[in-house]
Design a protein around this motif. Sequence first.
Motif, PDB file in Angstrom:
ATOM      1  N   ARG A 115     -22.156 -21.677 -24.623  1.00 19.81           N
ATOM      2  CA  ARG A 115     -22.288 -22.777 -23.666  1.00 19.81           C
ATOM      3  C   ARG A 115     -23.609 -23.534 -23.911  1.00 19.81           C
ATOM      4  O   ARG A 115     -23.669 -24.765 -23.864  1.00 19.81           O
ATOM      5  N   GLY A 116     -24.649 -22.771 -24.182  1.00 20.01           N
ATOM      6  CA  GLY A 116     -25.936 -23.387 -24.481  1.00 20.01           C
ATOM      7  C   GLY A 116     -25.900 -24.195 -25.770  1.00 20.01           C
ATOM      8  O   GLY A 116     -26.556 -25.242 -25.870  1.00 20.01           O
ATOM      9  N   GLN A 117     -25.141 -23.725 -26.760  1.00 21.58           N
ATOM     10  CA  GLN A 117     -25.032 -24.458 -28.028  1.00 21.58           C
ATOM     11  C   GLN A 117     -24.302 -25.785 -27.838  1.00 21.58           C
ATOM     12  O   GLN A 117     -24.693 -26.808 -28.422  1.00 21.58           O
ATOM     13  N   ALA A 142     -12.984 -31.362 -28.728  1.00 24.28           N
ATOM     14  CA  ALA A 142     -11.864 -30.562 -29.237  1.00 24.28           C
ATOM     15  C   ALA A 142     -12.335 -29.760 -30.436  1.00 24.28           C
ATOM     16  O   ALA A 142     -12.810 -30.336 -31.425  1.00 24.28           O
ATOM     17  N   GLY A 143     -12.214 -28.442 -30.364  1.00 21.04           N
ATOM     18  CA  GLY A 143     -12.738 -27.580 -31.410  1.00 21.04           C
ATOM     19  C   GLY A 143     -12.184 -27.841 -32.790  1.00 21.04           C
ATOM     20  O   GLY A 143     -12.918 -27.834 -33.783  1.00 21.04           O
ATOM     21  N   ALA A 199     -14.011 -25.853 -35.900  1.00 22.02           N
ATOM     22  CA  ALA A 199     -13.719 -24.643 -35.144  1.00 22.02           C
ATOM     23  C   ALA A 199     -12.200 -24.475 -35.121  1.00 22.02           C
ATOM     24  O   ALA A 199     -11.468 -25.380 -35.532  1.00 22.02           O
ATOM     25  N   PRO A 200     -11.685 -23.360 -34.629  1.00 28.51           N
ATOM     26  CA  PRO A 200     -10.226 -23.181 -34.610  1.00 28.51           C
ATOM     27  C   PRO A 200      -9.561 -23.988 -33.508  1.00 28.51           C
ATOM     28  O   PRO A 200     -10.207 -24.522 -32.604  1.00 28.51           O
ATOM     29  N   LYS A 201      -8.259 -24.079 -33.598  1.00 24.98           N
ATOM     30  CA  LYS A 201      -7.468 -24.679 -32.531  1.00 24.98           C
ATOM     31  C   LYS A 201      -7.474 -23.744 -31.318  1.00 24.98           C
ATOM     32  O   LYS A 201      -7.654 -22.547 -31.459  1.00 24.98           O
ATOM     33  N   ALA A 256     -16.930 -19.540 -31.514  1.00 25.48           N
ATOM     34  CA  ALA A 256     -16.560 -20.455 -32.594  1.00 25.48           C
ATOM     35  C   ALA A 256     -16.974 -21.883 -32.272  1.00 25.48           C
ATOM     36  O   ALA A 256     -17.574 -22.582 -33.101  1.00 25.48           O
ATOM     37  N   LEU A 257     -16.668 -22.336 -31.052  1.00 27.24           N
ATOM     38  CA  LEU A 257     -17.025 -23.699 -30.676  1.00 27.24           C
ATOM     39  C   LEU A 257     -18.542 -23.868 -30.616  1.00 27.24           C
ATOM     40  O   LEU A 257     -19.078 -24.895 -31.047  1.00 27.24           O
ATOM     41  N   GLY A 258     -19.224 -22.857 -30.101  1.00 27.42           N
ATOM     42  CA  GLY A 258     -20.677 -22.936 -30.034  1.00 27.42           C
ATOM     43  C   GLY A 258     -21.304 -23.092 -31.405  1.00 27.42           C
ATOM     44  O   GLY A 258     -22.182 -23.942 -31.612  1.00 27.42           O
ATOM     45  N   GLN A 259     -20.865 -22.285 -32.359  1.00 28.78           N
ATOM     46  CA  GLN A 259     -21.409 -22.370 -33.712  1.00 28.78           C
ATOM     47  C   GLN A 259     -21.058 -23.705 -34.354  1.00 28.78           C
ATOM     48  O   GLN A 259     -21.881 -24.311 -35.060  1.00 28.78           O
ATOM     49  N   ALA A 260     -19.847 -24.186 -34.114  1.00 29.41           N
ATOM     50  CA  ALA A 260     -19.450 -25.489 -34.663  1.00 29.41           C
ATOM     51  C   ALA A 260     -20.337 -26.599 -34.109  1.00 29.41           C
ATOM     52  O   ALA A 260     -20.708 -27.534 -34.831  1.00 29.41           O
ATOM     53  N   CYS A 261     -20.690 -26.505 -32.832  1.00 28.77           N
ATOM     54  CA  CYS A 261     -21.563 -27.511 -32.229  1.00 28.77           C
ATOM     55  C   CYS A 261     -22.970 -27.440 -32.801  1.00 28.77           C
ATOM     56  O   CYS A 261     -23.635 -28.468 -32.956  1.00 28.77           O
TER      57      CYS A 261
END
Length: 376
Positions: free
Chosen positions: A51-53, A199-200, A205-207, A245-250
């Motif tokens: 969430r922080g990312q 959108a991831g 990031a994955p779907k 996954a979404l955090g790292q992608a961001c």
Amino acid sequence: MRKIYLDHNASTPIAPEVATVMGDAMEGAFGNPSSGHWAGAPARQIVETARGQVAELLGCDREEVVFTSGGSEANNFAIKGLFFKGKRSQPHFITTSVEHPAIMAPLRFLERLGATVTFLPVDGTGRINPDDLRRAITSDTILISVMHANNEVGTIQPIEDCSAIAREHGIPIHTDAAQSVGKIPTRVDELGVDLLTIAGHKLYAPKGVGALYIRAGTFLEPLIHGAEHEGGRRAGTESALLCAALGQACTLARDLSPMHEVKTLRDRFLAALKERFGESVRLNGHTEHRLPNTLNVSFVGRVGAEILAAAPEIAASTGSACHSGRIELSPVLEAMGVAPEIGMGAIRLSLGRNTTGDEVDAAILRLTSAVTPTAQ
């Protein structure tokens, strides 16, 4: 047959760094993030780190980020959340005529429940006129939703101008930034928006994962009811795996420098097609206010689907569909006033962070052969 992926606006591959954090999450975060015991603590830590990312990328507080199942849910949450939270008997929405179906469909649904919707026109490049937005506002307007960048032609909307108008009238503004995150700056205070969709799978990031930014003080009725997950705003046990996954992608998306090379490759692509086909190739979208990775071109007098069928190793999208032998333009090209004989030959070539010059050169040669089969 060398495969060339040029459909990153549809979906991106999972970045290696994202795959790594997913593997780590799978090994040690099996507990429920809402549990108070030792098994839930690692999962909760992963969710909150992610969430922080996301918040760091958007320049907002972590409490303003709600994880969702993807961009469609986030868009539905923003639109329906304000509709069901409001008290007006005939709430009014304003959007554009070139929005993604994940905006269009929920608005059409709410029309059946008594809402009214104004669809702002666009010019030939796909951009709205902010003055049209100003004129469309009524005393019943509860939300303005204008996409940041178009998924088909890449045109970037004047969001900052739209946000200024929304603030003048005290109306919340939402932007679908699924296509723009990681390609151009998306700091929420710079854009001036109250709601923003991620959108991831457009972001390496994955779907199955996304997020909705909700500015503090903006209240939505939950789209999914149940337990008090996500601060009571979205029920459903969070997936530490997908949040990580979404955090790292961001985090990766904070570095926009790779997009400079992508833009160079995109421009080289267009220049080569122009050199080979001259005026038979037309650019769809704005020449300047356009995503750095997106190239939507029409091969005049040809059918885009037929061209791609002749070059099956190229993964790309078309701007028209064939139904019962009849060519239908996409709603976006139609709204832009693109003539049928031009729009039917539209192909969207969307590059990614890992697209290489060799791939672009190979795609140019293959498309040349597909358009002119006798070419050597």
